[in-house]
Enzyme design. Structure first.
Site, PDB file in Angstrom:
ATOM      1  N   GLU A   1      -0.975  -6.443   9.559  1.00 38.67           N
ATOM      2  CA  GLU A   1      -2.174  -5.786   9.034  1.00 38.67           C
ATOM      3  C   GLU A   1      -3.423  -6.364   9.703  1.00 38.67           C
ATOM      4  O   GLU A   1      -4.320  -5.647  10.136  1.00 38.67           O
ATOM      5  CB  GLU A   1      -2.238  -5.991   7.510  1.00 38.67           C
ATOM      6  CG  GLU A   1      -3.407  -5.296   6.845  1.00 38.67           C
ATOM      7  CD  GLU A   1      -3.444  -5.521   5.334  1.00 38.67           C
ATOM      8  OE1 GLU A   1      -2.610  -6.296   4.808  1.00 38.67           O
ATOM      9  OE2 GLU A   1      -4.307  -4.919   4.687  1.00 38.67           O
TER      10      GLU A   1
ATOM     11  N   TRP B   1      -4.045   6.256   2.631  1.00 42.59           N
ATOM     12  CA  TRP B   1      -5.445   5.793   2.682  1.00 42.59           C
ATOM     13  C   TRP B   1      -6.202   6.618   3.724  1.00 42.59           C
ATOM     14  O   TRP B   1      -5.635   6.983   4.761  1.00 42.59           O
ATOM     15  CB  TRP B   1      -5.499   4.314   3.081  1.00 42.59           C
ATOM     16  CG  TRP B   1      -5.618   3.363   1.929  1.00 42.59           C
ATOM     17  CD1 TRP B   1      -6.740   2.686   1.547  1.00 42.59           C
ATOM     18  CD2 TRP B   1      -4.593   2.947   1.011  1.00 42.59           C
ATOM     19  NE1 TRP B   1      -6.472   1.897   0.451  1.00 42.59           N
ATOM     20  CE2 TRP B   1      -5.162   2.036   0.092  1.00 42.59           C
ATOM     21  CE3 TRP B   1      -3.252   3.266   0.850  1.00 42.59           C
ATOM     22  CZ2 TRP B   1      -4.439   1.436  -0.941  1.00 42.59           C
ATOM     23  CZ3 TRP B   1      -2.523   2.676  -0.177  1.00 42.59           C
ATOM     24  CH2 TRP B   1      -3.124   1.776  -1.055  1.00 42.59           C
ATOM     25  N   ASN B   2      -7.485   6.834   3.463  1.00 41.66           N
ATOM     26  CA  ASN B   2      -8.307   7.724   4.279  1.00 41.66           C
ATOM     27  C   ASN B   2      -8.425   7.278   5.744  1.00 41.66           C
ATOM     28  O   ASN B   2      -7.965   7.964   6.652  1.00 41.66           O
ATOM     29  CB  ASN B   2      -9.687   7.822   3.584  1.00 41.66           C
ATOM     30  CG  ASN B   2     -10.680   8.708   4.285  1.00 41.66           C
ATOM     31  OD1 ASN B   2     -10.614   8.892   5.487  1.00 41.66           O
ATOM     32  ND2 ASN B   2     -11.630   9.248   3.538  1.00 41.66           N
ATOM     33  N   TRP B   3      -9.022   6.089   5.982  1.00 43.35           N
ATOM     34  CA  TRP B   3      -9.228   5.751   7.406  1.00 43.35           C
ATOM     35  C   TRP B   3      -7.934   5.278   8.054  1.00 43.35           C
ATOM     36  O   TRP B   3      -7.757   5.434   9.265  1.00 43.35           O
ATOM     37  CB  TRP B   3     -10.436   4.850   7.650  1.00 43.35           C
ATOM     38  CG  TRP B   3     -10.449   3.416   7.210  1.00 43.35           C
ATOM     39  CD1 TRP B   3      -9.821   2.858   6.155  1.00 43.35           C
ATOM     40  CD2 TRP B   3     -11.181   2.346   7.841  1.00 43.35           C
ATOM     41  NE1 TRP B   3     -10.120   1.523   6.083  1.00 43.35           N
ATOM     42  CE2 TRP B   3     -10.959   1.180   7.108  1.00 43.35           C
ATOM     43  CE3 TRP B   3     -12.019   2.267   8.948  1.00 43.35           C
ATOM     44  CZ2 TRP B   3     -11.523  -0.055   7.424  1.00 43.35           C
ATOM     45  CZ3 TRP B   3     -12.591   1.042   9.275  1.00 43.35           C
ATOM     46  CH2 TRP B   3     -12.344  -0.095   8.527  1.00 43.35           C
TER      47      TRP B   3
ATOM     48  N   ASP C   1     -13.165  -4.899   2.366  1.00 45.56           N
ATOM     49  CA  ASP C   1     -13.275  -5.224   0.944  1.00 45.56           C
ATOM     50  C   ASP C   1     -14.027  -6.508   0.597  1.00 45.56           C
ATOM     51  O   ASP C   1     -14.945  -6.500  -0.202  1.00 45.56           O
ATOM     52  CB  ASP C   1     -11.882  -5.318   0.330  1.00 45.56           C
ATOM     53  CG  ASP C   1     -11.018  -4.090   0.592  1.00 45.56           C
ATOM     54  OD1 ASP C   1     -11.415  -3.237   1.402  1.00 45.56           O
ATOM     55  OD2 ASP C   1      -9.955  -3.980  -0.024  1.00 45.56           O
TER      56      ASP C   1
ATOM     57  N   TYR D   1       0.853  -1.205   0.000  1.00 47.67           N
ATOM     58  CA  TYR D   1       0.000   0.000   0.000  1.00 47.67           C
ATOM     59  C   TYR D   1       0.888   1.255   0.000  1.00 47.67           C
ATOM     60  O   TYR D   1       1.143   1.840   1.062  1.00 47.67           O
ATOM     61  CB  TYR D   1      -0.890   0.020   1.240  1.00 47.67           C
ATOM     62  CG  TYR D   1      -1.785  -1.180   1.424  1.00 47.67           C
ATOM     63  CD1 TYR D   1      -2.763  -1.521   0.486  1.00 47.67           C
ATOM     64  CD2 TYR D   1      -1.682  -1.969   2.563  1.00 47.67           C
ATOM     65  CE1 TYR D   1      -3.600  -2.617   0.681  1.00 47.67           C
ATOM     66  CE2 TYR D   1      -2.518  -3.060   2.762  1.00 47.67           C
ATOM     67  CZ  TYR D   1      -3.458  -3.385   1.813  1.00 47.67           C
ATOM     68  OH  TYR D   1      -4.279  -4.461   2.010  1.00 47.67           O
TER      69      TYR D   1
ATOM     70  N   TRP E   1     -11.075  -9.751   5.079  1.00 49.13           N
ATOM     71  CA  TRP E   1     -12.227  -9.328   5.892  1.00 49.13           C
ATOM     72  C   TRP E   1     -13.269 -10.427   6.071  1.00 49.13           C
ATOM     73  O   TRP E   1     -14.410 -10.153   6.407  1.00 49.13           O
ATOM     74  CB  TRP E   1     -12.856  -8.070   5.285  1.00 49.13           C
ATOM     75  CG  TRP E   1     -11.994  -6.866   5.509  1.00 49.13           C
ATOM     76  CD1 TRP E   1     -11.066  -6.347   4.650  1.00 49.13           C
ATOM     77  CD2 TRP E   1     -11.934  -6.044   6.686  1.00 49.13           C
ATOM     78  NE1 TRP E   1     -10.441  -5.252   5.216  1.00 49.13           N
ATOM     79  CE2 TRP E   1     -10.954  -5.037   6.453  1.00 49.13           C
ATOM     80  CE3 TRP E   1     -12.603  -6.046   7.912  1.00 49.13           C
ATOM     81  CZ2 TRP E   1     -10.639  -4.052   7.390  1.00 49.13           C
ATOM     82  CZ3 TRP E   1     -12.293  -5.063   8.851  1.00 49.13           C
ATOM     83  CH2 TRP E   1     -11.324  -4.087   8.583  1.00 49.13           C
TER      84      TRP E   1
ATOM     85  N   GLN F   1     -14.135   6.413   2.136  1.00 51.63           N
ATOM     86  CA  GLN F   1     -13.855   5.294   3.054  1.00 51.63           C
ATOM     87  C   GLN F   1     -14.485   5.630   4.392  1.00 51.63           C
ATOM     88  O   GLN F   1     -14.902   6.768   4.609  1.00 51.63           O
ATOM     89  CB  GLN F   1     -12.327   5.112   3.190  1.00 51.63           C
ATOM     90  CG  GLN F   1     -11.866   3.761   2.702  1.00 51.63           C
ATOM     91  CD  GLN F   1     -10.424   3.431   3.023  1.00 51.63           C
ATOM     92  OE1 GLN F   1      -9.629   4.295   3.357  1.00 51.63           O
ATOM     93  NE2 GLN F   1     -10.069   2.164   2.905  1.00 51.63           N
TER      94      GLN F   1
ATOM     95  N   GLY G   1     -14.094  -0.241   3.325  1.00 48.51           N
ATOM     96  CA  GLY G   1     -12.842  -0.586   3.993  1.00 48.51           C
ATOM     97  C   GLY G   1     -12.764  -2.076   4.308  1.00 48.51           C
ATOM     98  O   GLY G   1     -11.717  -2.571   4.698  1.00 48.51           O
TER      99      GLY G   1
ATOM    100  N   TYR H   1       1.505  -1.016  -6.704  1.00 48.90           N
ATOM    101  CA  TYR H   1       0.080  -1.166  -6.356  1.00 48.90           C
ATOM    102  C   TYR H   1      -0.783  -1.096  -7.615  1.00 48.90           C
ATOM    103  O   TYR H   1      -0.505  -0.332  -8.531  1.00 48.90           O
ATOM    104  CB  TYR H   1      -0.342  -0.044  -5.399  1.00 48.90           C
ATOM    105  CG  TYR H   1      -1.795  -0.126  -4.983  1.00 48.90           C
ATOM    106  CD1 TYR H   1      -2.181  -0.940  -3.924  1.00 48.90           C
ATOM    107  CD2 TYR H   1      -2.781   0.607  -5.656  1.00 48.90           C
ATOM    108  CE1 TYR H   1      -3.515  -1.030  -3.542  1.00 48.90           C
ATOM    109  CE2 TYR H   1      -4.117   0.519  -5.279  1.00 48.90           C
ATOM    110  CZ  TYR H   1      -4.475  -0.298  -4.223  1.00 48.90           C
ATOM    111  OH  TYR H   1      -5.793  -0.388  -3.848  1.00 48.90           O
TER     112      TYR H   1
HETATM  113  C1  DGY Z   1      -6.658  -2.898  -1.358  1.00 51.08           C
HETATM  114  O1  DGY Z   1      -6.135  -2.557  -2.418  1.00 51.08           O
HETATM  115  O2  DGY Z   1      -6.599  -4.035  -0.901  1.00 51.08           O
HETATM  116  C2  DGY Z   1      -7.296  -1.880  -0.530  1.00 51.08           C
HETATM  117  O3  DGY Z   1      -7.963  -2.447   0.551  1.00 51.08           O
HETATM  118  C3  DGY Z   1      -8.223  -1.006  -1.310  1.00 51.08           C
HETATM  119  O4  DGY Z   1      -8.549   0.047  -0.466  1.00 51.08           O
END
Ligand code: DGY
Length: 432
Positions: free
Chosen positions: A403, A39-41, A173, A35, A360, A111, A171, A87
């Site tokens: 993570e 990222w927002n959150w 996914d 990443y 998730w 997000q 968030g 990415y």
């Molecule tokens: C990802 O790319 O896995 C992210 O969660 C997208 O926000």
């Protein structure tokens, strides 16, 4: 020094080192490679961690995030401050037009808006610091615009329940909550190469069929010229997500508190009061007595996504459950917590879609443990609150700052040396 203090100090040091390693000068990447942007959150949670040892840097994180705010008020989900080829999909794939975006190239969705809740916490740590008050006062019009964007563009019919258009927006996914709704979205037909599975084992990531549909939606927003009404009318994926609704609700109440602390009252704060009241009334439509829980709704079919997830438990963080509902959710949570020594698995472990290691669909996420623990504290569910705190401490002591974590074994999953896990630990579990 006794062992406990030594362990705590070592954990603090390594968490601080992670934020410093992931610092890109004003913004923090969640983790290198996997990443590489802001990222927002993640940024909001990460600011809480920075504030425990470098307040200037905490505020900077927020400054950088707000640079991406769109003209319509939206704060996007990813800000591409600098290019990176580690990415996918990058800024060119999202292809957001300059006419709508802010200072920085970005994605075209948002997000979970936890930002105002973070700003309130930071302000309350130093309520009399004139410089910090000034800084927050300068944020207020932007934060109000962000919140009113949610209510205006994502609830144009004033139902009290905002909608979201993409699993990435939640968030969460690949939550099983999206399975049915996402299956109705066509796949993209162009070839592409995923990068995430070059960094992380594919058994811990979303499946290809999900990516094909995530990308269809990215193209769809471009085809609609990012026009709010066209997207609302035509988007093939539209859900009332309990996770977003809850985080937005809590953050809207926190934003009002910030406005009060700074003596700000105007037509925007008045509108926020009205939106909060509307959601409090409407939320009962998302309660499912058979599930003893709130549920997310698939707006396309007008039916519940029939799975309890940590998103649905966030009603406690929002204060949206009444006393009876909180008791029922607490009984459900007893059962849920019995399945994992590490806190709250992201999917109810007795549901057939539960997978303890896949992103998730089951793993434990530390910032979610924190939000649920906050909700439990607010509802005076003291024993469960303590259980989640203890489990979270045990987790970072055992494996450190991944993570997310396999809910059955506690093993670290996804990206290593992860910013929001380190940050929320500093703020919640390790701060004196
Ligand atoms: C990802 O790319 O896995 C992210 O969660 C997208 O926000």
């Amino acid at each position: 020094m006794n062992d406990k203090i030594q362990i705590k100090n070592a954990l603090k040091e390594s968490a601080i080192a992670i934020l410093q390693k992931n610092d890109r000068g004003g913004y923090t990447v969640p983790t290198d490679g996997l990443y590489p942007f802001q990222w927002n959150w993640d940024a909001a949670i990460t600011a809480l961690g920075w504030a425990t040892f470098d307040r200037k840097r905490a505020w900077e994180e927020i400054d950088y995030l707000l640079k991406g705010q769109w003209k319509n008020g939206m704060v996007p989900h990813i800000l591409f401050h600098q290019p990176s080829d580690s990415y996918f999909p990058n800024a060119d794939v999202w292809n957001v037009s300059d006419a709508v975006r802010g200072e920085v190239r970005s994605t075209s969705i948002s997000q979970p808006p936890v930002l105002a809740s973070v700003v309130k916490r930071l302000l309350e740590q130093k309520p009399d610091d004139a410089q910090e008050r000034q800084r927050v006062a300068a944020y207020l019009p932007k934060l109000l615009a962000y919140h009113l964007w949610w209510y205006r563009d994502r609830d144009p019919e004033n139902t009290g329940l905002v909608v979201s258009y993409h699993p990435w927006e939640s968030g969460m996914d690949n939550s099983p909550a999206w399975d049915e709704a996402l299956a109705a979205v066509p796949p993209v037909t162009w070839a592409y190469q995923r990068r995430d599975t070059q960094h992380v084992d594919s058994s811990e990531r979303p499946k290809q069929a999900e990516y094909d549909r995530y990308l269809y939606l990215v193209d769809f927003f471009i085809k609609q010229d990012f026009d709010a009404r066209r997207i609302y009318d035509n988007c093939p994926f539209k859900v009332q997500d309990m996770g977003i609704i809850s985080i937005l609700h809590r953050a809207s109440k926190d934003l009002l508190t910030v406005c009060e602390l700074l003596g700000v009252q105007n037509e925007h704060t008045q509108q926020l009061v009205e939106e909060i009241a509307r959601t409090e009334k409407a939320i009962q439509q998302l309660w499912s007595e058979p599930h003893q829980s709130f549920l997310t709704k698939n707006v396309m079919t007008d039916s519940f996504c029939e799975v309890q997830t940590t998103g649905t438990l966030l009603a406690l963080f929002a204060g949206l459950a009444n006393a009876d509902q909180a008791q029922k959710m607490s009984a459900l949570l007893d059962d849920w917590l019995a399945a994992s020594d590490y806190g709250v698995a992201s999917t109810y472990p007795k549901h057939p879609t539960y997978e303890p290691q896949r992103y998730w669909r089951g793993p434990v996420w530390l910032h979610i443990n924190w939000m649920i623990a906050e909700g439990l504290k607010d509802y005076q569910l003291t024993a469960q609150h303590q259980q989640v705190v203890n489990a979270s401490k045990a987790l970072i002591e055992k494996v450190g700052y991944w993570e997310y974590f396999n809910a059955d074994t506690g093993e670290g999953c996804g990206g290593d040396v992860f910013s929001w896990t380190a940050a929320i630990s500093l703020y919640w579990l390790l701060d004196d």
